[in-house]
Design a protein around this motif. Structure first.
Motif, PDB file in Angstrom:
ATOM      1  N   ASN A  92       0.772  -1.282  -0.065  1.00 51.37           N
ATOM      2  CA  ASN A  92       0.181  -0.030  -0.160  1.00 51.37           C
ATOM      3  C   ASN A  92       0.832   1.215  -0.003  1.00 51.37           C
ATOM      4  OD1 ASN A  92      -2.446  -1.536  -0.106  1.00 51.37           O
ATOM      5  ND2 ASN A  92      -2.054  -1.705   2.591  1.00 51.37           N
ATOM      6  N   ASN A 149      -0.865  10.803  -1.832  1.00 54.71           N
ATOM      7  CA  ASN A 149      -1.764   9.653  -1.809  1.00 54.71           C
ATOM      8  C   ASN A 149      -2.183   9.691  -3.143  1.00 54.71           C
ATOM      9  OD1 ASN A 149      -1.381   8.522   0.653  1.00 54.71           O
ATOM     10  ND2 ASN A 149      -3.036   9.521   1.474  1.00 54.71           N
ATOM     11  N   LYS A 188      -5.199   7.428  -6.283  1.00 55.89           N
ATOM     12  CA  LYS A 188      -6.240   6.388  -6.271  1.00 55.89           C
ATOM     13  C   LYS A 188      -5.747   5.547  -7.571  1.00 55.89           C
ATOM     14  CE  LYS A 188     -10.104   8.224  -3.938  1.00 55.89           C
ATOM     15  NZ  LYS A 188     -11.667   8.668  -3.898  1.00 55.89           N
ATOM     16  N   THR A 218      -6.561   3.128  -2.720  1.00 58.23           N
ATOM     17  CA  THR A 218      -5.699   4.265  -2.475  1.00 58.23           C
ATOM     18  C   THR A 218      -4.191   3.683  -1.964  1.00 58.23           C
ATOM     19  OG1 THR A 218      -7.289   5.741  -1.619  1.00 58.23           O
ATOM     20  CG2 THR A 218      -5.104   6.345  -1.176  1.00 58.23           C
ATOM     21  N   SER A 261       0.008   5.131  -1.221  1.00 52.64           N
ATOM     22  CA  SER A 261       0.849   6.177  -0.891  1.00 52.64           C
ATOM     23  C   SER A 261       2.098   6.127  -1.630  1.00 52.64           C
ATOM     24  CB  SER A 261       0.874   6.409   0.547  1.00 52.64           C
ATOM     25  OG  SER A 261      -0.138   6.529   1.554  1.00 52.64           O
ATOM     26  N   SER A 307      -0.307   2.896   6.475  1.00 51.79           N
ATOM     27  CA  SER A 307      -0.929   2.819   5.170  1.00 51.79           C
ATOM     28  C   SER A 307      -2.148   3.436   5.053  1.00 51.79           C
ATOM     29  CB  SER A 307      -0.810   1.088   5.232  1.00 51.79           C
ATOM     30  OG  SER A 307      -0.003   0.301   4.983  1.00 51.79           O
ATOM     31  N   PRO A 308      -2.506   3.836   3.757  1.00 54.16           N
ATOM     32  CA  PRO A 308      -3.733   4.489   3.686  1.00 54.16           C
ATOM     33  C   PRO A 308      -4.816   3.482   3.967  1.00 54.16           C
ATOM     34  CG  PRO A 308      -2.643   4.049   1.492  1.00 54.16           C
ATOM     35  CD  PRO A 308      -1.550   3.870   2.565  1.00 54.16           C
ATOM     36  N   GLU A 309      -6.053   3.870   4.045  1.00 51.96           N
ATOM     37  CA  GLU A 309      -7.214   3.005   4.531  1.00 51.96           C
ATOM     38  C   GLU A 309      -8.055   2.718   3.172  1.00 51.96           C
ATOM     39  OE1 GLU A 309      -9.960   4.587   6.853  1.00 51.96           O
ATOM     40  OE2 GLU A 309      -8.722   4.693   8.929  1.00 51.96           O
ATOM     41  N   ASN A 310      -8.289   1.426   2.962  1.00 51.24           N
ATOM     42  CA  ASN A 310      -8.820   0.935   1.855  1.00 51.24           C
ATOM     43  C   ASN A 310      -9.939  -0.309   2.321  1.00 51.24           C
ATOM     44  OD1 ASN A 310      -7.588   1.708  -0.641  1.00 51.24           O
ATOM     45  ND2 ASN A 310      -5.829   1.163   0.301  1.00 51.24           N
ATOM     46  N   ALA A 330      -8.059  11.451  -3.171  1.00 49.35           N
ATOM     47  CA  ALA A 330      -7.757  10.701  -2.119  1.00 49.35           C
ATOM     48  C   ALA A 330      -7.417  11.441  -0.855  1.00 49.35           C
ATOM     49  CB  ALA A 330      -6.451   9.693  -2.386  1.00 49.35           C
ATOM     50  N   GLU A 331      -7.571  11.107   0.301  1.00 51.19           N
ATOM     51  CA  GLU A 331      -7.183  11.641   1.520  1.00 51.19           C
ATOM     52  C   GLU A 331      -5.804  12.102   1.507  1.00 51.19           C
ATOM     53  OE1 GLU A 331      -8.416   9.746   4.953  1.00 51.19           O
ATOM     54  OE2 GLU A 331     -10.583   9.624   4.588  1.00 51.19           O
ATOM     55  N   LEU A 339      -1.904  12.840   2.502  1.00 56.43           N
ATOM     56  CA  LEU A 339      -1.037  12.171   3.182  1.00 56.43           C
ATOM     57  C   LEU A 339      -0.283  12.806   4.187  1.00 56.43           C
ATOM     58  CD1 LEU A 339       0.926   9.809   2.815  1.00 56.43           C
ATOM     59  CD2 LEU A 339       2.529  11.161   1.431  1.00 56.43           C
TER      60      LEU A 339
END
Length: 570
Positions: A40, A106, A108, A130, A132, A209-212, A329-330, A332
């Motif tokens: 991720n 971040n 997508k 998403t 990073s 890690s980014p949330e998925n 994406a949100e 970073l």
């Protein structure tokens, strides 16, 4: 109407009928594509491995229709990179190298098929994920997409435990059995259905890690839209066997297009094994080449056969990518405390590139459809007297073809073998150099034979797309790159992005001299496990200690999401 014309008319009718059948079969078929990735978090320049799952919304199971999926990497409104994945029975995989110029932020990843584009209300964001990306070689950042915080406000990853998540998948790791430099892993399917999944073993450092929503959220989303009946359009031909490559004539008004419509257009890629496809130019100047999947990035040749001097024009490839608009994406979040982890990741990426990590992956099988059968008659020219003039080869020792006069020009004819007899026919034979068609036989006869290593003669009738030829000769050069060959003005050479080669990253070829700082220790994108069965493999130990995770996710034969993960220490 001659026999040849009958054959061409029948062939064109069959192709158009096949396209109609495939389009009808697609009907209101709805597909959604999910990409699972080996990690991720990446640094710019890393290899990104992915595994694709294409689901049929109507059945809730893997789709057996589309043969290729497209994906785009987005930062807000900017599409920064693209890729293609060949899929079969709803599964496929590939690898791309992230550009060194990608700014920190971040991103997508959005995936779809050609059939998806016929669905006006297709939710591209539903199946996005998403990732990073940190650019450790540049200070560039996604504009407005990065927050810098103090260390005490950053959600550092915590030390891992040995707990395992997931009921259907059992994972066993024996880190105490690694005397040979490898540690054994066993993954078991505890469920009652066959599972199709991917497996990744990756380093877990302090970078969050980014949330998925993962495969579980993806499957839930697919089931949430099942039963709805959207309106469909039919602007895009479904891609059942492989990519439909679209091209268009540029710089020509409608009046001049009328003189081009109906002519044969060709799409070819060079190499010892030819890949050549033909189609007919439509009244609007467009043409579709129905291809098998041509793997990898390569040069391609676009050409129109039989143009007069006042009809010179060019075909240009149309991009198959949509450049979709999805929510950003949100942001970073980064902090000074990430410096050590990022330095290690950067070193891993640079070492991988320097030591040619391509030797570490395992190429997976691909479906290759050869243009020719194995009935070629080959002449290795170094076994014969070398002549400086091409025509002398046909006079002295090539007996399966001849050079004849056709008005002020010369033609090469292949002696065809049909029904047990060999004969010359008046239909045109196809000449190729390194797999690229050359329709002007004078160019072949003027070509330097000392550049040619081998001549392959195919003494039968062959069809390339919808164009047939009575006999083919392929002049294969030493360089396999058409050296010193000149082309007509209507030939255009373009860069073509094919589907990524399907690859696993098992690292079985890692030598002891390799400075092994791999962040992904193991990646197997196409795993199939029957109920009650399992797989066992050994994973190469890296050159460092730390926290690691085995992560597996996929879809069962009845369309259920399957996941399992286990943290461990080395």
């Amino acid at each position: 109407m001659t026999t040849t014309m009958h054959k061409r008319y029948l062939l064109l009718t069959l192709i158009l009928l096949s396209v109609s059948i495939f389009t009808t079969a697609a009907g209101n078929l709805r597909e959604r594509v999910y990409l699972s990735t080996d990690r991720n978090v990446y640094v710019a320049g890393d290899a990104l491995y992915c595994s694709a799952y294409c689901m049929d919304v109507n059945t809730g199971r893997l789709s057996d229709f589309s043969g290729i999926a497209y994906f785009e990497i987005h930062s807000g409104n900017d599409m920064v990179q693209t890729g293609k994945i060949a899929i079969s029975e709803g599964r496929g995989c590939g690898r791309i190298t992230l550009l060194n110029t990608i700014p920190t932020g971040n991103y997508k990843i959005v995936a779809y098929t050609s059939q998806s584009r016929n669905e006006p209300d297709y939710d591209y964001d539903m199946s996005s994920r998403t990732i990073s990306i940190f650019n450790t070689l540049s200070t560039a950042r996604v504009e407005g997409g990065v927050d810098v915080v103090a260390d005490d406000r950053y959600p550092f990853n915590r030390p891992v435990s040995s707990a395992m998540d997931g009921n259907a998948i059992g994972i066993e790791v024996r880190t105490d059995s690694s005397a040979d430099g490898y540690f054994p892993v066993k993954i078991t399917n505890n469920g009652s259905e066959t599972v199709f999944m991917n497996v990744s073993i990756r380093h877990i450092d302090g970078i969050a890690s980014p949330e998925n929503k993962g495969i579980t959220g993806f499957v839930a989303g697919v089931r949430g839209i099942k039963g709805t009946s959207p309106e469909f359009i039919d602007n895009y031909v479904p891609e059942y066997e492989g990519e439909v490559i679209r091209a268009r004539i540029s710089g020509m008004d409608q009046a001049r297009l009328a003189g081009i419509a109906g002519k044969y257009a060709f799409f070819s890629t060079p190499g010892e094994t030819p890949s050549t496809y033909s189609s007919v130019i439509g009244e609007d100047g467009t043409v579709n080449f129905y291809t098998d999947n041509l793997y990898g990035d390569r040069e391609a040749f676009l050409e129109i056969e039989g143009l007069a001097k006042d009809q010179v024009c060019h075909l240009e490839l149309e991009s198959p990518f949509i450049d979709v608009k999805v929510p950003s994406a949100e942001k970073l979040t980064i902090c000074p405390g990430l410096a050590a982890d990022l330095e290690m990741r950067s070193a891993s990426m640079q070492i991988s590139q320097y030591f040619d990590s391509d030797t570490l992956f395992e190429k997976l099988p691909v479906r290759n459809i050869n243009m020719f059968d194995d009935r070629a008659i080959s002449y290795n020219l170094d076994d014969y007297t070398r002549f400086p003039v091409m025509e002398e080869l046909f006079i002295e020792y090539i007996k399966e073809a001849r050079v004849i006069r056709d008005g002020d020009s010369r033609q090469i004819q292949v002696r065809i073998r049909e029904s047990g007899t060999a004969l010359y026919v008046n239909d045109k034979s196809l000449m190729m150099v390194d797999g690229i068609p050359v329709y002007d036989h004078e160019k072949i006869l003027e070509y330097d034979p000392l550049l040619v290593e081998r001549i392959d003669i195919y003494p039968n009738s062959y069809v390339f797309g919808i164009r047939s030829f009575t006999g083919v000769i392929n002049f294969i050069t030493y360089k396999r790159s058409l050296p010193s060959m000149s082309f007509d003005d209507n030939v255009r050479i373009v860069n073509f992005q094919g589907p990524a080669y399907p690859q696993a990253f098992t690292c079985s070829g890692v030598s002891d001299s390799y400075p092994d700082y791999r962040q992904t220790l193991y990646w197997q994108p196409l795993v199939e496990i029957k109920p009650g069965a399992g797989i066992e493999f050994k994973c190469k130990l890296p050159s460092y200690n730390g926290n690691f995770e085995i992560f597996a996710e996929g879809i069962s034969s009845n369309g259920d999401a399957v996941t399992g993960s286990m943290d461990f220490l080395l």
